[in-house]
Design a protein around this motif. Sequence first.
Motif, PDB file in Angstrom:
ATOM      1  N   GLN A  31       6.411  -7.698 -10.072  1.00  0.00           N
ATOM      2  CA  GLN A  31       5.692  -6.947  -9.050  1.00  0.00           C
ATOM      3  C   GLN A  31       4.791  -7.913  -8.270  1.00  0.00           C
ATOM      4  O   GLN A  31       4.134  -8.772  -8.850  1.00  0.00           O
ATOM      5  CB  GLN A  31       4.837  -5.857  -9.693  1.00  0.00           C
ATOM      6  CG  GLN A  31       4.208  -4.892  -8.715  1.00  0.00           C
ATOM      7  CD  GLN A  31       5.196  -3.887  -8.169  1.00  0.00           C
ATOM      8  OE1 GLN A  31       6.320  -3.804  -8.640  1.00  0.00           O
ATOM      9  NE2 GLN A  31       4.774  -3.144  -7.173  1.00  0.00           N
ATOM     10  N   VAL A  32       4.782  -7.782  -6.966  1.00  0.00           N
ATOM     11  CA  VAL A  32       3.967  -8.622  -6.087  1.00  0.00           C
ATOM     12  C   VAL A  32       3.099  -7.720  -5.233  1.00  0.00           C
ATOM     13  O   VAL A  32       3.581  -6.740  -4.658  1.00  0.00           O
ATOM     14  CB  VAL A  32       4.858  -9.501  -5.191  1.00  0.00           C
ATOM     15  CG1 VAL A  32       4.015 -10.283  -4.205  1.00  0.00           C
ATOM     16  CG2 VAL A  32       5.702 -10.446  -6.035  1.00  0.00           C
ATOM     17  N   GLN A  33       1.826  -8.044  -5.163  1.00  0.00           N
ATOM     18  CA  GLN A  33       0.921  -7.340  -4.251  1.00  0.00           C
ATOM     19  C   GLN A  33       0.505  -8.299  -3.146  1.00  0.00           C
ATOM     20  O   GLN A  33       0.192  -9.464  -3.407  1.00  0.00           O
ATOM     21  CB  GLN A  33      -0.292  -6.812  -5.002  1.00  0.00           C
ATOM     22  CG  GLN A  33       0.047  -5.667  -5.959  1.00  0.00           C
ATOM     23  CD  GLN A  33      -1.182  -5.062  -6.607  1.00  0.00           C
ATOM     24  OE1 GLN A  33      -2.124  -5.773  -6.933  1.00  0.00           O
ATOM     25  NE2 GLN A  33      -1.177  -3.746  -6.785  1.00  0.00           N
ATOM     26  N   LEU A  34       0.485  -7.792  -1.920  1.00  0.00           N
ATOM     27  CA  LEU A  34       0.179  -8.606  -0.753  1.00  0.00           C
ATOM     28  C   LEU A  34      -1.013  -8.012  -0.020  1.00  0.00           C
ATOM     29  O   LEU A  34      -1.053  -6.803   0.237  1.00  0.00           O
ATOM     30  CB  LEU A  34       1.384  -8.657   0.186  1.00  0.00           C
ATOM     31  CG  LEU A  34       2.704  -9.149  -0.428  1.00  0.00           C
ATOM     32  CD1 LEU A  34       3.847  -8.985   0.571  1.00  0.00           C
ATOM     33  CD2 LEU A  34       2.585 -10.594  -0.860  1.00  0.00           C
ATOM     34  N   ALA A  74      -2.587 -13.002   0.990  1.00  0.00           N
ATOM     35  CA  ALA A  74      -2.770 -13.422  -0.399  1.00  0.00           C
ATOM     36  C   ALA A  74      -1.848 -12.619  -1.299  1.00  0.00           C
ATOM     37  O   ALA A  74      -1.809 -11.384  -1.223  1.00  0.00           O
ATOM     38  CB  ALA A  74      -4.222 -13.211  -0.815  1.00  0.00           C
ATOM     39  N   ALA A  75      -1.118 -13.319  -2.140  1.00  0.00           N
ATOM     40  CA  ALA A  75      -0.143 -12.671  -3.018  1.00  0.00           C
ATOM     41  C   ALA A  75      -0.573 -12.761  -4.467  1.00  0.00           C
ATOM     42  O   ALA A  75      -1.067 -13.797  -4.921  1.00  0.00           O
ATOM     43  CB  ALA A  75       1.217 -13.319  -2.842  1.00  0.00           C
ATOM     44  N   SER A  76      -0.393 -11.680  -5.178  1.00  0.00           N
ATOM     45  CA  SER A  76      -0.602 -11.689  -6.630  1.00  0.00           C
ATOM     46  C   SER A  76       0.757 -11.674  -7.302  1.00  0.00           C
ATOM     47  O   SER A  76       1.772 -11.368  -6.684  1.00  0.00           O
ATOM     48  CB  SER A  76      -1.415 -10.468  -7.061  1.00  0.00           C
ATOM     49  OG  SER A  76      -0.673  -9.291  -6.813  1.00  0.00           O
ATOM     50  N   GLY A  77       0.765 -11.981  -8.570  1.00  0.00           N
ATOM     51  CA  GLY A  77       2.036 -11.991  -9.281  1.00  0.00           C
ATOM     52  C   GLY A  77       2.590 -13.396  -9.413  1.00  0.00           C
ATOM     53  O   GLY A  77       2.116 -14.336  -8.779  1.00  0.00           O
ATOM     54  N   ARG A  78       3.626 -13.505 -10.200  1.00  0.00           N
ATOM     55  CA  ARG A  78       4.199 -14.814 -10.479  1.00  0.00           C
ATOM     56  C   ARG A  78       5.321 -15.164  -9.511  1.00  0.00           C
ATOM     57  O   ARG A  78       5.797 -14.321  -8.778  1.00  0.00           O
ATOM     58  CB  ARG A  78       4.764 -14.811 -11.907  1.00  0.00           C
ATOM     59  CG  ARG A  78       3.720 -14.582 -12.975  1.00  0.00           C
ATOM     60  CD  ARG A  78       4.334 -14.584 -14.357  1.00  0.00           C
ATOM     61  NE  ARG A  78       3.323 -14.432 -15.395  1.00  0.00           N
ATOM     62  CZ  ARG A  78       3.594 -14.386 -16.695  1.00  0.00           C
ATOM     63  NH1 ARG A  78       4.851 -14.498 -17.107  1.00  0.00           N
ATOM     64  NH2 ARG A  78       2.624 -14.245 -17.562  1.00  0.00           N
ATOM     65  N   LEU A 132       0.238 -17.009   2.213  1.00  0.00           N
ATOM     66  CA  LEU A 132       1.050 -17.175   3.409  1.00  0.00           C
ATOM     67  C   LEU A 132       0.132 -17.137   4.618  1.00  0.00           C
ATOM     68  O   LEU A 132      -0.840 -16.376   4.634  1.00  0.00           O
ATOM     69  CB  LEU A 132       2.063 -16.041   3.495  1.00  0.00           C
ATOM     70  CG  LEU A 132       2.953 -15.968   4.726  1.00  0.00           C
ATOM     71  CD1 LEU A 132       4.016 -17.057   4.689  1.00  0.00           C
ATOM     72  CD2 LEU A 132       3.593 -14.586   4.834  1.00  0.00           C
ATOM     73  N   TYR A 133       0.440 -17.946   5.629  1.00  0.00           N
ATOM     74  CA  TYR A 133      -0.386 -17.998   6.827  1.00  0.00           C
ATOM     75  C   TYR A 133       0.457 -17.765   8.077  1.00  0.00           C
ATOM     76  O   TYR A 133       1.656 -18.027   8.100  1.00  0.00           O
ATOM     77  CB  TYR A 133      -1.072 -19.363   6.957  1.00  0.00           C
ATOM     78  CG  TYR A 133      -1.967 -19.721   5.802  1.00  0.00           C
ATOM     79  CD1 TYR A 133      -1.541 -20.597   4.811  1.00  0.00           C
ATOM     80  CD2 TYR A 133      -3.251 -19.191   5.701  1.00  0.00           C
ATOM     81  CE1 TYR A 133      -2.351 -20.928   3.747  1.00  0.00           C
ATOM     82  CE2 TYR A 133      -4.074 -19.525   4.633  1.00  0.00           C
ATOM     83  CZ  TYR A 133      -3.615 -20.394   3.665  1.00  0.00           C
ATOM     84  OH  TYR A 133      -4.431 -20.723   2.602  1.00  0.00           O
TER      85      TYR A 133
END
Length: 125
Positions: A1-4, A23-27, A80-81
């Motif tokens: 799961q990824v949170q952005l 900004a991303a969370s998760g692996r 990511l930018y």
Amino acid sequence: QVQLVESGGGLVQAGGSLRLSCAASGRAFSTYAMGWFRQASGKKRELVAAIGGWNGIARYYTDSVKGRFTISKDNPKNTLYLQMDSLKPEDTAVYYCAARGGGYYSDSEGAYDYWGQGTQVTVSS
């Protein structure tokens, strides 16, 4: 799961610059292809820029932003930018970041697995 989570939007005059961050969370962030989409009022959401997973060499820009926007990713920071220069009123939209597993970007929003909540960019003339 990824949170952005996007940030960096705001109001700017034409010709100005903004830098959006996601900004991303998760692996395994480095393995995801990432994209920036935007949706202007009354219009369909469109892909603005995308970057491939892993080393991020593969990049895409829609014609209207080529030479003005730059997409990049910092894998150690899971971020990511989107650097946006020479902004125009027609760049006004809600900007979304999106992540896609598999490493290859796509121009189809349906191909992306995770989305941020969006950040408003308004360019005044």
